[in-house]
Enzyme design. Structure first.
Site, mmCIF file in Angstrom:
data_model
loop_
_atom_site.group_PDB
_atom_site.id
_atom_site.type_symbol
_atom_site.label_atom_id
_atom_site.label_comp_id
_atom_site.label_asym_id
_atom_site.label_seq_id
_atom_site.Cartn_x
_atom_site.Cartn_y
_atom_site.Cartn_z
ATOM 1 C CB ALA A 1 -0.873 -0.014 1.243
ATOM 2 N N GLY B 1 0.716 -4.942 1.104
ATOM 3 C CA GLY B 1 -0.473 -5.021 0.266
ATOM 4 C C GLY B 1 -0.209 -5.684 -1.078
ATOM 5 C CD GLU C 1 -2.232 -7.500 3.134
ATOM 6 O OE1 GLU C 1 -1.902 -6.343 2.811
ATOM 7 O OE2 GLU C 1 -2.849 -7.760 4.173
ATOM 8 C CD GLU D 1 1.711 -5.467 5.931
ATOM 9 O OE1 GLU D 1 2.545 -6.355 6.209
ATOM 10 O OE2 GLU D 1 0.913 -5.565 4.993
HETATM 11 C C1 HXC Z 1 4.999 4.378 -1.235
HETATM 12 C C2 HXC Z 1 6.918 3.447 -2.080
HETATM 13 C C3 HXC Z 1 6.588 2.199 -1.504
HETATM 14 C C4 HXC Z 1 5.358 2.100 -0.775
HETATM 15 C C5 HXC Z 1 8.469 1.991 -2.518
HETATM 16 N N1 HXC Z 1 8.089 3.267 -2.688
HETATM 17 N N2 HXC Z 1 7.581 1.323 -1.787
HETATM 18 N N3 HXC Z 1 6.138 4.516 -1.938
HETATM 19 N N4 HXC Z 1 4.626 3.220 -0.662
HETATM 20 N N5 HXC Z 1 4.932 0.968 -0.246
HETATM 21 C C6 HXC Z 1 8.797 4.328 -3.430
HETATM 22 C C7 HXC Z 1 9.951 4.891 -2.649
HETATM 23 O O1 HXC Z 1 9.517 5.868 -1.731
HETATM 24 C C8 HXC Z 1 10.799 5.469 -3.768
HETATM 25 O O2 HXC Z 1 10.250 6.690 -4.199
HETATM 26 C C9 HXC Z 1 10.581 4.468 -4.909
HETATM 27 O O3 HXC Z 1 9.375 3.791 -4.600
HETATM 28 C C10 HXC Z 1 11.715 3.465 -5.016
HETATM 29 O O4 HXC Z 1 11.867 2.848 -3.765
HETATM 30 P P1 HXC Z 1 13.292 2.729 -3.012
HETATM 31 O O5 HXC Z 1 12.996 2.513 -1.573
HETATM 32 O O6 HXC Z 1 14.168 3.874 -3.374
HETATM 33 O O7 HXC Z 1 13.866 1.399 -3.675
HETATM 34 P P2 HXC Z 1 14.864 0.348 -3.022
HETATM 35 O O8 HXC Z 1 15.917 1.042 -2.222
HETATM 36 O O9 HXC Z 1 15.294 -0.554 -4.125
HETATM 37 O O10 HXC Z 1 13.979 -0.461 -1.977
HETATM 38 C C11 HXC Z 1 12.907 -1.261 -2.422
HETATM 39 C C12 HXC Z 1 12.014 -1.677 -1.213
HETATM 40 C C13 HXC Z 1 11.631 -0.408 -0.435
HETATM 41 C C14 HXC Z 1 12.792 -2.641 -0.318
HETATM 42 C C15 HXC Z 1 10.803 -2.395 -1.794
HETATM 43 O O11 HXC Z 1 11.084 0.553 -1.370
HETATM 44 C C16 HXC Z 1 10.613 -0.652 0.629
HETATM 45 O O12 HXC Z 1 10.924 -1.170 1.677
HETATM 46 N N6 HXC Z 1 9.349 -0.241 0.368
HETATM 47 C C17 HXC Z 1 8.294 -0.337 1.333
HETATM 48 C C18 HXC Z 1 7.823 -1.770 1.439
HETATM 49 C C19 HXC Z 1 6.727 -1.909 2.499
HETATM 50 O O13 HXC Z 1 6.951 -1.632 3.677
HETATM 51 N N7 HXC Z 1 5.509 -2.320 2.089
HETATM 52 C C20 HXC Z 1 4.394 -2.478 2.961
HETATM 53 C C21 HXC Z 1 3.613 -1.196 3.039
HETATM 54 S S1 HXC Z 1 2.315 -1.292 4.242
HETATM 55 P P3 HXC Z 1 10.954 8.111 -3.850
HETATM 56 O O14 HXC Z 1 10.089 9.103 -4.548
HETATM 57 O O15 HXC Z 1 10.904 8.206 -2.372
HETATM 58 O O16 HXC Z 1 12.338 7.980 -4.397
HETATM 59 C C22 HXC Z 1 1.123 -2.146 3.459
HETATM 60 C C23 HXC Z 1 -0.114 -2.366 4.283
HETATM 61 C C24 HXC Z 1 -1.253 -2.941 3.487
HETATM 62 O O17 HXC Z 1 1.218 -2.570 2.356
HETATM 63 C C25 HXC Z 1 -2.538 -2.926 4.281
HETATM 64 C C26 HXC Z 1 -3.076 -1.582 4.545
HETATM 65 C C27 HXC Z 1 -4.429 -1.579 5.225
#
Ligand code: HXC
Length: 260
Positions: free
Chosen positions: A66, A111, A114, A134
């Site tokens: 998400a 997400g 999921e 998460e």
């Molecule tokens: C918003 C995201 C994102 C996310 C990546 N990006 N994941 N933006 N939400 N979930 C964006 C980053 O901010 C960045 O943009 C660009 O994508 C590239 O990501 P990087 O982090 O620079 O890439 P990298 O270093 O290769 O790392 C990849 C990664 C990391 C390991 C996947 O991006 C990461 O940990 N992302 C978050 C993963 C996560 O925690 N997902 C769960 C979310 S909670 P900018 O503009 O900043 O450069 C969820 C809950 C669901 O899903 C249920 C809700 C009710």
């Protein structure tokens, strides 16, 4: 200049491909992507497509979760509505009338994992990474992961992902049954198309009934599930496709199903 569609649809005969097109944010599910996905499945639902492939644009991510940036400013009621909206989208995909194959071409986190779980089959490229991170953000899975993950891979392995937040690679995901098959990145979409084409050659109503019986059966007692199975088995005897399939077998030819 208009911004590109966050979700692209390509319908090629019986196979629809849905691509989440936000590679600059690793295809994170923001408001526009969620609305686009919902609309895409509505559109495909009224098309003749018999199987759907769902993937992410670029070579790095299926969906990295998400959109975390949209969490800021959510209060408790808004967070509840947010989770419910995402859950409704996942249910729409899970209850879709034709099989949905997740072509997991990179990160499938939170997400994104999921979303893959709501699909009926998961095919991963070797660079796929799965996880439910998460708890590292101070939240929990909210788009169905706490429910579908234990149903698919068992409670112990599901909790391993859900409470440690650790990520696993495609090989471990395959050994756990989280994915059906692993391919090279180059072969991923072709492999999914072959599976989709094979599904499209089967009787569509029978495939649809099978999805329903398996999905609903998971929430039923054995007897309730058997009753539903017998009922849906019987209902196929009212279809032209059942007569065609049996005739084709007896006449030693390929069946030509019409979805009727
Ligand atoms: C918003 C995201 C994102 C996310 C990546 N990006 N994941 N933006 N939400 N979930 C964006 C980053 O901010 C960045 O943009 C660009 O994508 C590239 O990501 P990087 O982090 O620079 O890439 P990298 O270093 O290769 O790392 C990849 C990664 C990391 C390991 C996947 O991006 C990461 O940990 N992302 C978050 C993963 C996560 O925690 N997902 C769960 C979310 S909670 P900018 O503009 O900043 O450069 C969820 C809950 C669901 O899903 C249920 C809700 C009710």
């Amino acid at each position: 200049m208009a911004s590109p569609d966050p979700v692209q649809i390509d319908i090629d005969g019986p196979i629809a491909t849905v691509t989440i097109n936000r590679p600059e944010a690793l295809n994170a599910l923001n408001d526009a992507v969620m609305a686009g996905l919902s609309a895409a499945f509505d559109q495909i639902g009224s098309s003749p497509a018999r199987a759907v492939i769902l993937t992410g644009a670029g070579d790095k991510a299926f969906v990295a979760g998400a959109d975390i940036k949209e969490f800021q400013g959510l209060d408790r009621p808004a967070a509840l509505a947010y989770a419910q909206r995402g859950q409704a989208l996942m249910l729409k995909i899970e209850q879709f009338g034709a099989p949905v194959i997740a072509a997991v071409n990179g990160y499938a986190l939170g997400g994104g994992c999921e979303l893959a779980l709501a699909c009926h089959l998961r095919i991963a490229s070797q660079n796929a990474v799965f996880g439910q991170p998460e708890v590292g953000l101070g939240v929990i899975a909210g788009f169905g992961g706490s429910q579908r993950l234990p149903r698919l891979i068992g409670q112990g392995r599901a909790l391993d992902l859900l409470i440690t937040g650790r990520k696993i690679d495609a090989g471990e995901a395959l050994s756990w049954g989280l994915v059906n098959q692993v391919t090279t990145p180059v072969e991923l979409l072709a492999t999914c198309r072959k599976i989709a084409a094979r599904i499209a050659r089967q009787a569509p109503i029978a495939v649809c009934n099978t999805l329903e019986v398996v999905n609903r059966g998971l929430d039923m007692t054995l007897q309730e599930g058997l009753d539903l199975e017998a009922e849906r088995f019987a209902s196929t005897f009212e279809t032209a496709d059942m007569r065609e399939g049996v005739s084709a077998f007896i006449e030693k030819r390929d069946p030509a199903f019409k979805g009727q």
